[in-house]
Design an enzyme around this catalytic site. Structure first.
Site, mmCIF file in Angstrom:
data_model
loop_
_atom_site.group_PDB
_atom_site.id
_atom_site.type_symbol
_atom_site.label_atom_id
_atom_site.label_comp_id
_atom_site.label_asym_id
_atom_site.label_seq_id
_atom_site.Cartn_x
_atom_site.Cartn_y
_atom_site.Cartn_z
ATOM 1 N N PHE A 136 0.972 -1.193 -0.079
ATOM 2 C CA PHE A 136 0.145 0.320 -0.010
ATOM 3 C C PHE A 136 0.756 1.173 0.008
ATOM 4 O O PHE A 136 1.726 1.391 0.859
ATOM 5 C CB PHE A 136 -0.835 -0.084 1.315
ATOM 6 C CG PHE A 136 -1.912 1.360 1.182
ATOM 7 C CD1 PHE A 136 -2.947 1.130 0.562
ATOM 8 C CD2 PHE A 136 -1.573 2.439 1.680
ATOM 9 C CE1 PHE A 136 -3.920 2.107 0.484
ATOM 10 C CE2 PHE A 136 -2.443 3.492 1.763
ATOM 11 C CZ PHE A 136 -3.870 3.545 0.983
ATOM 12 N N ASP A 221 9.201 2.403 1.244
ATOM 13 C CA ASP A 221 8.211 3.506 1.894
ATOM 14 C C ASP A 221 7.963 3.179 3.349
ATOM 15 O O ASP A 221 7.819 1.764 3.801
ATOM 16 C CB ASP A 221 6.912 2.778 1.104
ATOM 17 C CG ASP A 221 5.743 3.626 1.549
ATOM 18 O OD1 ASP A 221 5.789 4.267 2.597
ATOM 19 O OD2 ASP A 221 4.664 3.615 0.940
ATOM 20 N N LYS A 250 2.619 9.653 8.347
ATOM 21 C CA LYS A 250 2.152 9.201 9.407
ATOM 22 C C LYS A 250 2.533 9.784 10.785
ATOM 23 O O LYS A 250 2.199 11.031 11.223
ATOM 24 C CB LYS A 250 1.976 7.901 9.314
ATOM 25 C CG LYS A 250 1.158 7.193 8.503
ATOM 26 C CD LYS A 250 0.576 5.879 8.556
ATOM 27 C CE LYS A 250 -0.302 5.328 7.522
ATOM 28 N NZ LYS A 250 -1.632 5.631 7.793
HETATM 29 C C1 PLP Z 1 3.235 2.444 3.607
HETATM 30 C C2 PLP Z 1 2.424 3.345 3.186
HETATM 31 N N1 PLP Z 1 2.609 4.515 2.313
HETATM 32 C C3 PLP Z 1 1.803 5.200 1.914
HETATM 33 C C4 PLP Z 1 0.689 5.561 2.597
HETATM 34 C C5 PLP Z 1 -0.396 6.709 2.489
HETATM 35 O O1 PLP Z 1 -0.184 7.699 3.256
HETATM 36 P P1 PLP Z 1 -1.457 8.752 3.238
HETATM 37 O O2 PLP Z 1 -2.952 8.105 3.731
HETATM 38 O O3 PLP Z 1 -0.955 9.651 4.271
HETATM 39 O O4 PLP Z 1 -1.653 9.473 2.091
HETATM 40 C C6 PLP Z 1 0.167 4.790 3.732
HETATM 41 C C7 PLP Z 1 -0.964 4.992 4.473
HETATM 42 O O5 PLP Z 1 -1.649 3.836 5.040
HETATM 43 C C8 PLP Z 1 1.080 3.591 3.944
HETATM 44 O O6 PLP Z 1 0.894 2.804 4.979
#
Ligand code: PLP
Length: 395
Positions: A136, A221, A250
């Site tokens: 994700f 990520d 986050k």
């Molecule tokens: C690993 C990862 N990358 C990107 C995102 C996207 O972040 P946002 O919800 O702040 O756009 C998330 C959100 O859960 C995530 O867990």
């Protein structure tokens, strides 16, 4: 006399005014302090979700409140025609945590950090991206193209192309998929949204080696796994690999919206003037919140605490030896709890009725991502309550 609004009253107004992208809210929260939140009816909950791995210092931490207040009353926003001390200090601090030279682009969210990293990868001149099943990376179109889940992707296809998905954790599959057209390999060091999925030992090192051998970037990520959640500033630091690109968001602002795309070494120079931009990214108030957050994590020893209290929580869950708990996995305070049946949504509901906020990230999997400041006693309260919650959910 004004009548205070109840949870139901707010839910009704929400239903009439808010886009239905999330389904009905689980309740209406009005206040938070430390690891607790309260709803509009006055019920208190122990928050084991922390705004989905965001509220690393719990709620209303005085250091963040003070930093935000001070910055907002000093200088609240400038455009990116200018810089501010908090912006520069945060960029330097993030680079320091990663132990390398590089450059930082600040965003407002995780998905924007993904977009910046995606565009950075395209500046290599290559277009193919390799991402993982279960991944994700966000909901905007570029990030969504790298996100595996069909239900999220399909309503919005066609998405930006040239993305190959490989089985997460399978180094052989990665080796087969990466070639000299690959701009970047993007991986979560621990998959968050999938429910705290840890790859086999050696996987990230293999990814590093495969990316290097093919002249591709390794983008990790850390949006969910970063900011101390697994006991290090970044989860990949357990594996001692050096990525080219790191994204984080986050927990970075402990509740203030902020994210970052960090290019290490030469990757930091791929985005050049005019290639990317943002109005709010790098906002001094958000940066001040992030600096305060990092300061508290350091001064309160929260990296070590997250690892130890996370072990205590994971160990306690295993020690329950409850027939409905089939596995506990993750790292530090990014934990997944596998259940013997598709009762995770029911467990979430029962937990809430018992005063605990948790998340069902899959039909048979709970995700626990509490504030890093959670105490052993608070963890024990949850462990003591869980058997009855599981029983109620399975009825
Ligand atoms: C690993 C990862 N990358 C990107 C995102 C996207 O972040 P946002 O919800 O702040 O756009 C998330 C959100 O859960 C995530 O867990």
């Amino acid at each position: 006399m004004t009548v205070p609004m109840t949870v139901q009253g707010w839910q009704d107004r929400y239903a009439g005014s808010y886009m239905n992208t999330f389904g009905p809210p689980r309740t209406t929260l009005v206040r938070g302090e430390g690891c607790y939140v309260w709803d509009a009816d006055g019920n208190r909950y122990l928050d084991l979700l922390a705004g989905i791995a965001v509220n690393v210092l719990g709620h209303a931490h005085p250091a963040v409140v003070e930093a935000v207040t001070h910055q907002l009353t000093t200088l609240g926003h400038v455009s990116n025609f200018f810089t501010t001390p908090p912006q520069v200090e945060l960029a330097e601090t993030l680079l320091g945590q990663l132990g390398g030279d590089g450059r930082v682009f600040l965003t407002n969210s995780g998905t924007e950090a993904s977009e910046a990293a995606f565009k950075l990868a395209r500046r290599t001149g290559r277009t193919t991206m390799v991402a993982a099943t279960g991944a994700f990376h966000g909901r905007t179109m570029g990030a969504l193209a790298l996100t595996a889940k069909a239900a999220y992707r399909e309503p919005f296809e066609p998405l930006p192309g040239d993305v190959r998905f490989v089985e997460y954790g399978d180094a052989g599959a990665l080796r087969d998929a990466v070639d000299d057209t690959t701009a970047a390999v993007v991986l979560e060091p621990v998959q968050g949204e999938a429910g705290a999925v840890v790859p086999p030992a050696g996987y990230l090192q293999a990814a590093r080696e495969i990316a290097t051998a093919n002249g591709a970037l390794l983008w990790l990520d850390e949006v969910q796994s970063g900011v101390g959640r697994t006991g290090r500033w970044f989860a990949h630091q357990h594996a001692a690999v050096t990525p080219d690109v790191v994204t984080v968001a986050k927990g970075l602002g402990a509740g203030m919206p902020i994210g970052a795309c960090i290019g290490l070494g030469a990757a930091g120079d791929l985005l050049q003037p005019g290639n990317h931009g943002t109005t709010f990214g790098g906002n001094p108030v958000a940066c001040a919140a992030a600096l305060a957050t990092i300061g508290v994590i350091e001064s309160e020893g929260l990296l070590e605490h997250a690892e130890k209290v996370g072990d205590h929580l994971a160990g306690g869950l295993r020690d329950l030896q409850h027939p409905l708990v089939t596995d506990v996995h993750g790292a530090g305070l990014l934990l997944g709890v596998d259940l013997a049946a598709d009762i995770a949504p029911a467990v979430t509901r029962s937990a809430q009725a018992a005063g605990f906020i948790v998340n069902d990230c899959a039909p048979a999997r709970l995700r626990l991502v509490p504030p890093l400041v959670i105490s052993y006693d608070q963890v024990d309260t949850w462990l003591a309550a869980l058997p009855a919650i599981l029983e109620e959910a399975s009825e």
